[in-house]
Design a protein around this motif. Structure first.
Motif, PDB file in Angstrom:
ATOM      1  N   ASN A 356      45.316 -40.713  24.035  1.00 30.85           N
ATOM      2  CA  ASN A 356      44.950 -39.376  23.378  1.00 30.85           C
ATOM      3  C   ASN A 356      43.344 -39.194  24.197  1.00 30.85           C
ATOM      4  O   ASN A 356      42.692 -38.369  23.585  1.00 30.85           O
ATOM      5  CB  ASN A 356      44.875 -39.574  21.946  1.00 30.85           C
ATOM      6  CG  ASN A 356      46.025 -39.211  21.391  1.00 30.85           C
ATOM      7  OD1 ASN A 356      46.990 -38.745  21.898  1.00 30.85           O
ATOM      8  ND2 ASN A 356      46.285 -39.899  20.238  1.00 30.85           N
ATOM      9  N   TRP A 359      41.987 -35.712  24.237  1.00 31.04           N
ATOM     10  CA  TRP A 359      41.583 -35.299  23.038  1.00 31.04           C
ATOM     11  C   TRP A 359      39.907 -35.472  22.773  1.00 31.04           C
ATOM     12  O   TRP A 359      39.327 -34.854  22.080  1.00 31.04           O
ATOM     13  CB  TRP A 359      42.469 -35.445  22.031  1.00 31.04           C
ATOM     14  CG  TRP A 359      43.716 -34.482  22.036  1.00 31.04           C
ATOM     15  CD1 TRP A 359      45.033 -35.213  22.389  1.00 31.04           C
ATOM     16  CD2 TRP A 359      43.888 -33.106  22.113  1.00 31.04           C
ATOM     17  NE1 TRP A 359      45.746 -34.033  22.559  1.00 31.04           N
ATOM     18  CE2 TRP A 359      45.096 -32.903  22.484  1.00 31.04           C
ATOM     19  CE3 TRP A 359      43.042 -32.181  21.855  1.00 31.04           C
ATOM     20  CZ2 TRP A 359      45.700 -31.431  22.174  1.00 31.04           C
ATOM     21  CZ3 TRP A 359      43.355 -30.724  21.751  1.00 31.04           C
ATOM     22  CH2 TRP A 359      44.749 -30.620  22.055  1.00 31.04           C
ATOM     23  N   VAL A 384      38.768 -27.219  18.492  1.00 33.31           N
ATOM     24  CA  VAL A 384      39.474 -28.354  18.655  1.00 33.31           C
ATOM     25  C   VAL A 384      39.166 -29.423  17.530  1.00 33.31           C
ATOM     26  O   VAL A 384      40.164 -30.201  17.260  1.00 33.31           O
ATOM     27  CB  VAL A 384      38.956 -29.069  20.054  1.00 33.31           C
ATOM     28  CG1 VAL A 384      39.461 -30.679  20.034  1.00 33.31           C
ATOM     29  CG2 VAL A 384      39.184 -28.239  21.462  1.00 33.31           C
ATOM     30  N   ALA A 388      42.448 -31.019  15.505  1.00 35.45           N
ATOM     31  CA  ALA A 388      42.335 -32.567  15.298  1.00 35.45           C
ATOM     32  C   ALA A 388      42.562 -33.087  14.000  1.00 35.45           C
ATOM     33  O   ALA A 388      43.254 -33.851  13.599  1.00 35.45           O
ATOM     34  CB  ALA A 388      41.108 -33.098  16.132  1.00 35.45           C
TER      35      ALA A 388
END
Ligand code: HEM
Ligand SMILES: *[C@@H]1O[C@H](CO)[C@@H](O)[C@H](O)[C@H]1NC(C)=O
Length: 535
Positions: A356, A359, A384, A388
Motif C-alpha cells: 500500500n 497510498w 485521499v 483512506a
C-alpha cells in the motif's frame, strides 16, 4: 374399548408426567422447528431452532461475528441463530426496519454497560428516557459544532503540536519500533477527555504513557468478562447469590472497574469546579472549558427549573445528578478512545504495508499542502485522507459485531424474496457491520483495502456504498460521537503522515477479535510495531 381399559390401568400421576413431557416436546422441539414463524428462516446451525448453545459458545469465545458472517455467506441475508434469535444482512428489510424503525434495545446493553449503578444513554432501554438524554448532548457533538468549536481547535493545536508530534519525533530518533495501538489509545483518550472535561482537568497519556497503560489494562479487564452477565444474567446472578461468582469472573475485575469509575468521577468533579470559576475562562482558555460536562450539567439544570421552578438550588441539582453525569461521561470517554484507537491502528497498518506504499505517498502529498494550525474543515475536505479513513472503517469496523434489538409484534424481516412476515414480539434481531461491509455487489472485491473505491466510483455507486456503510450504526441509537471521532482521527492521521514515514516492523497481532468490538488481538506482547522515520 380396549384402549380405554388400558388407559384405566395407568396411574393418574404417570399420565400427568406423560402429558407434561408431550407438552415440553411440542413447546421446545415441534413448535420451534416446524410451526414458529421463524421456522421458515434458514438455520445458521442445525441446532439453532432447539437451543442457544451454538451461538452462545461463539459469543463466549468472541468469534460470533465471523460465525454469523459465514452463516450469511452460506444461507443468505436472513438466518436463525437460536430459537428466538435472528440475524439480518440487508438494508431493505434489515437496517431500515430494525434500526430506522426504532426497535428497542432490550436488556443486553443494560446488563453490563452501567457505571456507578446508573445507566448512561447507551444502556437505556426505554425510548423516552433515552431520547431525552440524547437531546441533551447531541448539539455539542453535531458536525458544525465540533468543526467550529474554539475549544476543539485549541485542543488540537496543543495536543498535536506541543505533545504528540514532539513525542513521536523522540521515538523516531530512538530507532526502536513503536507499538502503535498504545500510542493511539493515548492520543484518542487525551482528545476525547479534553473535549469532555477540559484540557487541564483531563488525561495527558501522550506524555505520561505509563498511566495510559494502567487505564487500558483496567478497561480490557472490564471488557473481557462481559459475556456471562450480558448473555446469561440470571445464571450469573445465581452464582453471585451462592458466592461462586469467582468461577466465571476473576476477583480483580471488580477493583479494575472501581479504578475506572474513580478516575472519571475525579475528572468530573474537577470539571464542576472549573465551571464555577469566575471570569472568562471559556473565552481566554477555550481548551480548558469542559464542553460536554458543562452542556450536560446545564441541561439537567434546565430540566429541574422546568419541573420545580426558577429558584431550584444549583448545588442540589448538581449533587443529585453527580453520578448520572459521571456515568454518561465515563461512557463517552471509553466509547471515544477504544473505537477510534482500533480504527487508527488498522489504518496505520494498512498504510504501512509495502503493497500500500502508493497510498501512504498519495496521502503525504496531499498533507504537504495543509496550512499549519489543524483547521478541522480544511482537513475534512482532503479526499485521499477521507477515502483512506472510510475504507478502514469499512473493512476494519471497530464495532463490527451484533447490535441486538427486540422485535415488536408482527414485524416483517428480511429483504424482498427472503421476507419473513408476522415475526412474534420479543425476538432478538441483529445486523452486523462486518457482513454489511462485505457485500460484494456493493463493495467489489470486498476483502481488499482499497481507498480508491471511495474516490473513483460513480455517484450512484457511492450512494449505494453510503447506504450499506454502518460503522457508526444508524437510526435513533446511532453513534452520538461520530463527528467528533472523524475530526479527531483525521487530525491525528494528518499529524502523523504529514511529518513521518511508517513501515511495518511486526504485525502478527493484527488479527481482529471476533466479538462486539474488534480490537487487534495482540501476540507476543504487541499488536502493531511500526518503524517511524521523520521526513
Ligand atoms: C471510530 C469511532 C467510533 C465508532 C466506530 C463508533 C461506533 C458506534 C456504534 C456502532 C454505535 C451503536 C452501538 C450499538 O447500538 O450497539 C455507537 C454508539 C454510541 N457511541 Fe460511538 N463510535 C465511535 C466514537 C465515539 C465517540 C468519540 C463517542 C463519544 C464522544 C461515542 C459515543 C457513543 C455513544 C454515547 C453511543 C450510544 C448512542 C445511543 O445509545 O443513542 N462514540 N458508536
Ligand atoms: C482544572 O482546570 C481549571 C481550569 O483550567 C484549573 O484552574 C484547575 O486548577 C484544574 N484543576 C485541577 C485539580 O487540576
Amino acid at each position: 374399548m380396549a384402549l380405554l381399559s388400558v388407559l384405566e390401568t395407568i396411574p393418574l400421576s404417570a399420565l400427568a408426567v406423560a402429558l407434561a413431557l408431550l407438552f415440553a416436546l411440542y413447546k421446545h422441539i415441534v413448535h420451534p422447528v416446524f410451526f414458529s414463524p421463524l421456522a421458515g428462516i434458514p438455520n445458521a446451525h442445525w441446532s439453532a431452532p432447539l437451543s442457544r448453545l451454538w451461538i452462545l459458545n461463539h459469543r463466549r469465545c468472541r468469534r460470533d461475528t465471523f460465525a454469523v458472517h459465514k452463516a450469511h455467506q452460506d444461507y443468505g441475508p436472513i438466518v436463525r441463530l437460536a430459537p428466538n434469535e435472528v440475524s439480518v444482512n440487508s438494508v431493505d428489510g434489515g437496517l431500515r426496519v430494525i434500526y430506522a424503525g426504532g426497535f428497542e434495545k432490550g436488556d443486553w446493553y443494560s446488563n453490563v454497560f452501567s457505571n456507578y449503578g446508573v445507566k448512561p444513554m447507551f444502556a437505556m432501554e426505554e425510548h423516552a428516557a433515552h431520547s431525552r438524554r440524547k437531546r441533551m448532548v447531541s448539539n455539542i457533538y453535531a458536525k458544525s459544532t465540533v468543526q467550529g468549536s474554539p475549544s476543539m481547535q485549541r485542543i488540537a493545536n496543543i495536543l498535536l503540536d506541543d505533545r504528540f508530534i514532539p513525542v513521536l519525533k523522540v521515538l523516531a530518533a530512538s530507532d526502536q519500533p513503536v507499538e502503535f495501538y498504545t500510542v493511539f489509545g493515548a492520543i484518542t483518550t487525551d482528545f476525547t477527555s479534553a473535549y469532555v472535561f477540559g484540557l487541564q482537568n483531563s488525561t495527558n497519556y501522550v506524555q505520561q504513557p505509563e498511566m495510559g497503560v494502567k487505564f487500558f489494562g483496567d478497561f480490557k479487564a472490564r471488557q473481557q468478562y462481559q459475556f456471562w452477565p450480558q448473555e446469561l444474567p440470571r445464571f450469573t446472578g445465581f452464582l453471585q447469590y451462592i458466592g461462586l461468582l469467582h468461577w466465571i469472573v476473576p476477583s480483580w475485575v471488580g477493583p479494575a472497574n472501581q479504578d475506572l469509575e474513580n478516575w472519571v468521577i475525579e475528572m468530573s468533579d474537577k470539571s464542576e469546579a472549573t465551571v464555577r470559576l469566575d471570569g472568562s475562562l471559556q473565552e481566554d482558555h477555550p481548551e480548558d472549558w469542559p464542553t460536554v460536562y458543562a452542556q450536560l450539567r446545564s441541561a439537567f439544570l434546565k430540566e429541574a427549573e422546568t419541573k420545580e421552578g426558577r429558584d431550584v438550588s444549583v448545588e442540589k441539582v448538581v449533587a443529585d445528578h453527580r453520578l448520572a453525569i459521571a456515568s454518561e461521561l465515563l461512557d463517552h470517554t471509553l466509547a471515544g478512545f477504544d473505537t477510534s484507537s482500533i480504527t487508527l491502528t488498522f489504518l496505520a497498518w494498512e498504510l504501512s504495508l509495502l503493497h500500500n506504499a502508493q497510498w501512504q505517498e498519495r496521502l503525504h502529498e496531499e498533507l504537504k499542502g495543509l496550512q499549519p494550525g489543524w483547521d478541522a474543515k480544511e482537513i475534512d475536505a482532503l479526499p485521499v485522507l477521507h477515502a483512506a479513513l472510510m475504507e478502514t472503517l469499512r473493512l476494519h469496523a471497530a464495532i463490527p459485531g451484533n447490535q441486538p434489538r427486540i422485535t415488536p409484534a408482527g414485524a416483517s424481516l428480511g429483504p424482498p424474496e427472503h421476507t419473513i412476515k408476522g415475526v412474534p414480539a420479543n425476538v432478538r434481531v441483529q445486523a452486523q457491520a462486518w457482513s454489511l461491509h462485505r457485500n460484494a455487489e456493493v463493495f467489489h472485491d470486498p476483502e481488499t483495502w482499497n481507498p480508491g473505491r471511495w474516490l473513483d466510483s460513480s455517484a450512484a455507486e457511492l450512494k449505494e456504498m453510503q447506504r450499506w456503510f454502518w460503522a457508526f450504526g444508524s437510526g435513533g441509537r446511532m453513534c452520538v460521537g461520530s463527528n467528533l471521532a472523524m475530526v479527531n482521527m483525521k487530525a491525528i492521521i494528518a499529524a502523523i503522515w504529514g511529518t513521518f514515514k511508517t513501515s511495518v516492523a511486526a504485525d502478527d497481532g493484527m488479527v481482529h477479535n471476533g466479538g462486539y468490538v474488534a480490537e487487534p488481538i495482540g501476540k507476543n506482547g504487541h499488536c502493531l510495531l511500526l518503524t517511524l522515520e521523520s521526513r
